[in-house]
Design a protein around this motif. Structure first.
Motif, PDB file in Angstrom:
ATOM      1  N   VAL A 275       0.726  -1.333  -0.032  1.00  0.00           N
ATOM      2  CA  VAL A 275       0.128  -0.152  -0.031  1.00  0.00           C
ATOM      3  C   VAL A 275       0.896   1.274  -0.104  1.00  0.00           C
ATOM      4  CG1 VAL A 275      -1.968  -1.076   1.268  1.00  0.00           C
ATOM      5  CG2 VAL A 275      -0.104   0.222   2.492  1.00  0.00           C
ATOM      6  N   LYS A 276       0.181   2.488  -0.214  1.00  0.00           N
ATOM      7  CA  LYS A 276       1.006   3.653  -0.056  1.00  0.00           C
ATOM      8  C   LYS A 276       1.041   3.906   1.297  1.00  0.00           C
ATOM      9  CE  LYS A 276       1.061   8.369  -2.517  1.00  0.00           C
ATOM     10  NZ  LYS A 276       1.430   9.480  -1.478  1.00  0.00           N
ATOM     11  N   THR A 277       2.459   3.986   1.795  1.00  0.00           N
ATOM     12  CA  THR A 277       2.481   4.398   3.194  1.00  0.00           C
ATOM     13  C   THR A 277       3.091   5.728   3.353  1.00  0.00           C
ATOM     14  OG1 THR A 277       4.826   3.597   2.779  1.00  0.00           O
ATOM     15  CG2 THR A 277       3.520   2.059   3.950  1.00  0.00           C
ATOM     16  N   LEU A 295      -5.183   3.759   0.206  1.00  0.00           N
ATOM     17  CA  LEU A 295      -5.542   2.447  -0.833  1.00  0.00           C
ATOM     18  C   LEU A 295      -5.789   2.979  -2.198  1.00  0.00           C
ATOM     19  CD1 LEU A 295      -7.202   1.217   2.272  1.00  0.00           C
ATOM     20  CD2 LEU A 295      -5.389  -0.088   1.059  1.00  0.00           C
ATOM     21  N   GLN A 296      -5.997   2.204  -2.947  1.00  0.00           N
ATOM     22  CA  GLN A 296      -6.070   2.266  -4.384  1.00  0.00           C
ATOM     23  C   GLN A 296      -7.507   2.850  -4.903  1.00  0.00           C
ATOM     24  OE1 GLN A 296      -5.031  -1.350  -6.330  1.00  0.00           O
ATOM     25  NE2 GLN A 296      -2.762  -0.905  -5.823  1.00  0.00           N
ATOM     26  N   GLN A 300     -11.439  -0.636  -2.409  1.00  0.00           N
ATOM     27  CA  GLN A 300     -10.414  -1.273  -1.678  1.00  0.00           C
ATOM     28  C   GLN A 300     -10.453  -1.095  -0.205  1.00  0.00           C
ATOM     29  OE1 GLN A 300      -6.209  -0.417  -2.217  1.00  0.00           O
ATOM     30  NE2 GLN A 300      -5.729  -2.745  -2.568  1.00  0.00           N
ATOM     31  N   ARG A 301     -10.616   0.206   0.043  1.00  0.00           N
ATOM     32  CA  ARG A 301     -10.630   0.694   1.457  1.00  0.00           C
ATOM     33  C   ARG A 301     -11.578   0.025   2.141  1.00  0.00           C
ATOM     34  NH1 ARG A 301     -11.115   6.918   3.147  1.00  0.00           N
ATOM     35  NH2 ARG A 301     -13.374   6.560   2.231  1.00  0.00           N
ATOM     36  N   VAL A 304     -10.769  -3.657   2.866  1.00  0.00           N
ATOM     37  CA  VAL A 304      -9.671  -3.823   3.816  1.00  0.00           C
ATOM     38  C   VAL A 304      -9.960  -3.505   5.047  1.00  0.00           C
ATOM     39  CG1 VAL A 304      -7.524  -2.941   4.507  1.00  0.00           C
ATOM     40  CG2 VAL A 304      -7.727  -3.397   2.431  1.00  0.00           C
ATOM     41  N   GLN A 305     -10.921  -2.222   5.407  1.00  0.00           N
ATOM     42  CA  GLN A 305     -11.328  -2.043   6.598  1.00  0.00           C
ATOM     43  C   GLN A 305     -12.258  -3.031   7.359  1.00  0.00           C
ATOM     44  OE1 GLN A 305     -13.591   1.688   7.214  1.00  0.00           O
ATOM     45  NE2 GLN A 305     -12.618   2.012   9.073  1.00  0.00           N
ATOM     46  N   ARG A 349     -10.001   7.427  -0.082  1.00  0.00           N
ATOM     47  CA  ARG A 349      -9.012   6.501  -0.114  1.00  0.00           C
ATOM     48  C   ARG A 349      -7.990   6.175   1.167  1.00  0.00           C
ATOM     49  NH1 ARG A 349      -6.154   7.758  -5.466  1.00  0.00           N
ATOM     50  NH2 ARG A 349      -4.611   6.717  -4.686  1.00  0.00           N
ATOM     51  N   LEU A 371      -3.666  -6.963   6.963  1.00  0.00           N
ATOM     52  CA  LEU A 371      -3.658  -6.133   5.795  1.00  0.00           C
ATOM     53  C   LEU A 371      -3.174  -6.722   4.532  1.00  0.00           C
ATOM     54  CD1 LEU A 371      -3.120  -2.506   6.806  1.00  0.00           C
ATOM     55  CD2 LEU A 371      -3.460  -3.158   4.489  1.00  0.00           C
ATOM     56  N   VAL A 375      -5.547  -7.130   1.364  1.00  0.00           N
ATOM     57  CA  VAL A 375      -5.140  -6.626  -0.007  1.00  0.00           C
ATOM     58  C   VAL A 375      -5.029  -7.867  -1.157  1.00  0.00           C
ATOM     59  CG1 VAL A 375      -3.478  -5.508  -1.457  1.00  0.00           C
ATOM     60  CG2 VAL A 375      -4.234  -4.653   0.976  1.00  0.00           C
TER      61      VAL A 375
END
Ligand SMILES: *Cc1c(COP(=O)(O)O)cnc(C)c1O
Length: 378
Positions: A275-277, A295-296, A300-301, A304-305, A349, A371, A375
């Motif tokens: 993921v983008k950190t 997230l993308q 997706q969020r 994931v949540q 996101r 996570l 993903v």
């Protein structure tokens, strides 16, 4: 697992906090007791500014600065579109208009290039007078003060650092809450340095502003309490909260700040490939009010949540709505839909993960494996 484990912190500091609270109750100086002055001195010394003026909360801290600067009807104040509501609320409360500005996709903080375009546009329009910038240290990372101080200087604007989430961060050798003409912070329990209720503070090197703030905080007092020279507020920090904050400040500077930085580094090491950190700029240090991944997509969020929730891992969405879309600001101009693409994308996101100084390595491992599984299952 807790999102921010305040009870674990209390357990670690219980003896000192219990003693400090009991002593304050027994001493009976409930308003502006000696702990308030001691805390102000320690906070000013830590931040590296001349004056710290404590007050009732972070929102009042912002409001009092705008009041002292005489900001009101006809004035424009530039505020990031991606922040907590109070950063813009205080501008409207003062009678001025917030002009929201899009943010940088990597730091989540004000985009200086876009800010300059907005300043020029408002100047050009000529209906409102550009007066100030409220810059926010979102999620703990200081905003780009090198660029912001330059813009404030170039356009004759006052610069207010909203360091409610930024306390403890720094740029090189300069600490958060020392930038701009004045800075504020909040001691709301979940902030990097929190008390056991509401609290806040203003920081400044400006002697005259400091004197005015000390007056405004107590009903615009003059030479003594029943001499009132201006309209003010009742916005003092309780002695009890100052008593709690003193041992908490010591723990914060001694090890808590290091611990959240270690936790963030661990998250980033384990998550950066999926993921983008969050990005911390070179030479900057964050106080990690939040650890926020991007997230993308909104879908997706959501997935994931939900997957994390199922495994007992709490997450939060800071923030689900851009400032310019808040109902309270619906009547403002400047809200063309194409002006805030980054904030719009972030609100759809972002996801904040559990983060606090008492987070254990095995808890971080649990969050990261859950996570990764979530993903990869998509
Ligand atoms: C929390 C917060 C505030 C307000 O602080 P309070 O003490 O809750 O009034 C202001 N700005 C930002 C960015 C915040 O996160």
């Amino acid at each position: 697992m807790e999102f921010r484990d305040l009870k674990a912190q209390y357990q670690a500091l219980q003896q000192e906090i219990d003693q400090a609270l009991l002593a304050a109750v027994r001493d009976g100086a409930y308003i502006m007791g000696p702990q308030v002055k001691q805390l102000e001195q320690e906070l000013a010394a830590y931040v590296g500014v001349k004056h710290c003026i404590s007050c009732a909360n972070g929102t009042d801290a912002l409001t009092m600065v705008l009041m002292c600067w005489g900001i009101g009807p006809g004035d424009a104040v530039f505020v990031p579109d991606f922040t907590f509501f109070a950063s813009g609320e205080v501008v409207s409360f003062a009678g001025a208009q917030p002009v929201f500005v899009d943010v940088d996709p990597d730091t989540f903080n004000l985009d200086a290039g876009k800010l300059e375009r907005e300043i020029l546009r408002v100047r050009e329009e000529g209906t409102r007078k550009p007066r100030a910038i409220v810059a926010v240290d979102l999620f703990g990372q200081p905003a780009d003060y090198e660029a912001l101080e330059r813009l404030a200087e170039r356009y004759g604007l006052l610069l207010l650092e909203d360091g409610a989430q930024g306390f403890g961060g720094r740029i090189g050798g300069r600490r958060a809450c020392s930038f701009g003409h004045a800075a504020t912070t909040s001691f709301f329990p979940a902030k990097p340095l929190g008390c056991y209720g509401d609290g806040g503070a203003v920081f400044t090197d400006d002697d005259e502003l400091a004197a005015r703030l000390r007056s405004v905080r107590v009903h615009g007092k003059g030479a003594y309490k029943y001499d009132n020279v201006r309209i003010g507020m009742n916005s003092r920090l309780d002695t009890l909260q100052a008593a709690v904050l003193l041992p908490k400040l010591h723990a914060f500077t001694r090890y808590e700040l290091d611990r959240v930085n270690e936790a963030a580094a661990l998250y980033t090491k384990k998550l950066a490939d999926i993921v983008k950190t969050p990005a911390v700029r070179d030479g900057y240090r964050s106080s990690w009010a939040q650890y926020t991944i991007v997230l993308q997509s909104a879908e997706q969020r959501e997935a994931v949540q939900a997957a994390l929730r199922e495994r007992g891992i709490p997450t939060m969405i800071y923030y689900p709505k851009p400032m310019h879309r808040q109902g309270a600001f619906a009547a403002l101009p400047d809200h063309e839909a194409d002006r805030f693409p980054v904030t719009e994308a972030l609100c759809a996101r972002v996801l904040s993960l559990p983060m606090h100084p008492y987070l254990r390595e095995e808890e971080i491992d649990r969050v990261c494996s859950a996570l990764r599984a979530a993903v990869q299952a998509l």
